[in-house]
Scaffold this active site. Structure first.
Site, PDB file in Angstrom:
ATOM      1  CB  THR A   1      -1.053   0.086   1.342  1.00  0.00           C
ATOM      2  OG1 THR A   1      -1.988  -1.185   1.167  1.00  0.00           O
ATOM      3  CG2 THR A   1      -1.758   1.365   1.229  1.00  0.00           C
TER       4      THR A   1
ATOM      5  CE  LYS B   1     -35.761   1.346  17.277  1.00  0.00           C
ATOM      6  NZ  LYS B   1     -35.138   1.058  18.501  1.00  0.00           N
TER       7      LYS B   1
ATOM      8  CE  LYS C   1      -5.344  -2.340   2.057  1.00  0.00           C
ATOM      9  NZ  LYS C   1      -3.859  -2.739   1.790  1.00  0.00           N
TER      10      LYS C   1
END
Length: 332
Positions: free
Chosen positions: A122, A273, A197
């Site tokens: 990466t 909620k 990525k």
């Protein structure tokens, strides 16, 4: 960033064949550089590639299990690229990738035209584009191909790989990637794999931060957070977790007559909620829940249907009819 694919990949008239070839037709060897926690299990699956495997790591001992099973080893990336027609790179960061690809003993010192360099690390998408241009001047193709699935996915051969490059180069890589990736995806041009990525990991680590926030709330409420973790893992395995709502091909607002409008209006009502109840509990227990506050504000907008009644009320705006109905509770 607008780029000419031919400038990046080195393709053009009379270009050399791309990659190692078909596994059914006398394929060339493949190479793997970086045999760490992720790289080693990926490379191990490449031992079955019929053209052979060449490996390299800064720790010579890391190559020994591979050579014992028939792989060859090279002392440098250049030695691997001398024979391999697809060279995978799994190293630490941009600087190491640059050195492996274009350093003094890098892949480009020996790689022949048509060789593919697949960077699984990466890195920055701009680094991928820059290196692809450099490779292109040598007639070499570079794809950024980061993976997702962690070490367990690598061990099982079930990784996802997100590939940035031309369709031709992606298709040339697929037979090799199929040995270790259960989900190959062509993300787009060079750099797109890395961008995908980074988006995936944004979700990953924001989710981790949200898990810590939920744990603080549970701990303050006197709950066993290890048991909470068991519940989360169990139910996410059933529902798909955050990925279960990533169903559309756009983040644009949804028209009221669109099928997805009803689906996400319903989910928004459930979410608002439950978020409001969790925030109320946090207030009583004096636990700060910043991600919960952001989620209540932005959930509906993220779904493309806008905030519902509860979020509008929390923001001090008039409500709408986006609340849940009495039978919604059983839908989760």
């Amino acid at each position: 960033m607008s780029v000419n694919p031919a400038d990046i990949s080195g393709q053009g008239a009379g270009a050399a064949p791309v990659g190692p070839g078909s596994p059914e037709d006398s394929p060339a060897p493949v190479g793997f550089i970086g045999l760490g926690n992720m790289g080693a299990p990926i490379a191990h699956r490449l031992l079955s590639w019929p053209g052979g495997l060449a490996v390299c790591d800064v720790r010579p001992e890391a190559t020994e299990p591979f050579t014992a099973e028939g792989a060859t080893s090279g002392a440098t990336p250049a030695e691997v690229a001398r024979t391999a027609r697809l060279v995978s790179v799994t190293v630490l960061d941009d600087a190491q990738v640059r050195d492996v690809v274009d350093g003094p003993d890098g892949i480009l010192r020996t790689a022949g035209p048509g060789t593919v360099v697949a960077v699984h690390s990466t890195i920055s998408d701009s680094t991928a584009v820059e290196l692809a241009r450099t490779c292109g001047t040598h007639g070499v193709h570079l794809v950024d191909a980061p993976v997702s699935g962690g070490a367990p996915g690598a061990e099982k051969g079930e990784l996802a790989v997100m590939v940035g490059g031309t369709r031709e180069v992606y298709e040339a890589c697929k037979p090799v990637f199929a040995l270790w990736a259960a989900l190959p995806v062509h993300a787009g041009e060079v750099g797109a794999g890395t961008r995908m990525k980074l988006a995936r990991n944004l979700l990953h680590f924001v989710s981790f931060t949200a898990a810590a926030e939920a744990s603080r709330l549970a701990e303050a409420a006197g709950l066993d957070i290890a048991k909470l973790g068991r519940v989360v893992r169990h139910t996410d395995a059933i529902t798909g977790g955050a990925g279960a709502v990533m169903l559309r091909d756009t983040t644009a607002p949804i028209a009221p007559d669109d099928f997805w409008h009803g689906v996400f209006t319903h989910v928004r009502g459930l979410g608002e909620k439950d978020l409001s109840l969790a925030l109320e509990l946090g207030q009583r227990l004096e636990v700060d829940l910043p991600l919960g506050t952001i989620a209540l504000r932005d959930l509906g907008a993220g779904f493309g249907v806008g905030p519902g009644e509860i979020a509008r009320r929390a923001a001090g705006a008039p409500g709408d009819d986006g609340g849940i109905t009495d039978d919604d509770e059983g839908a989760r």
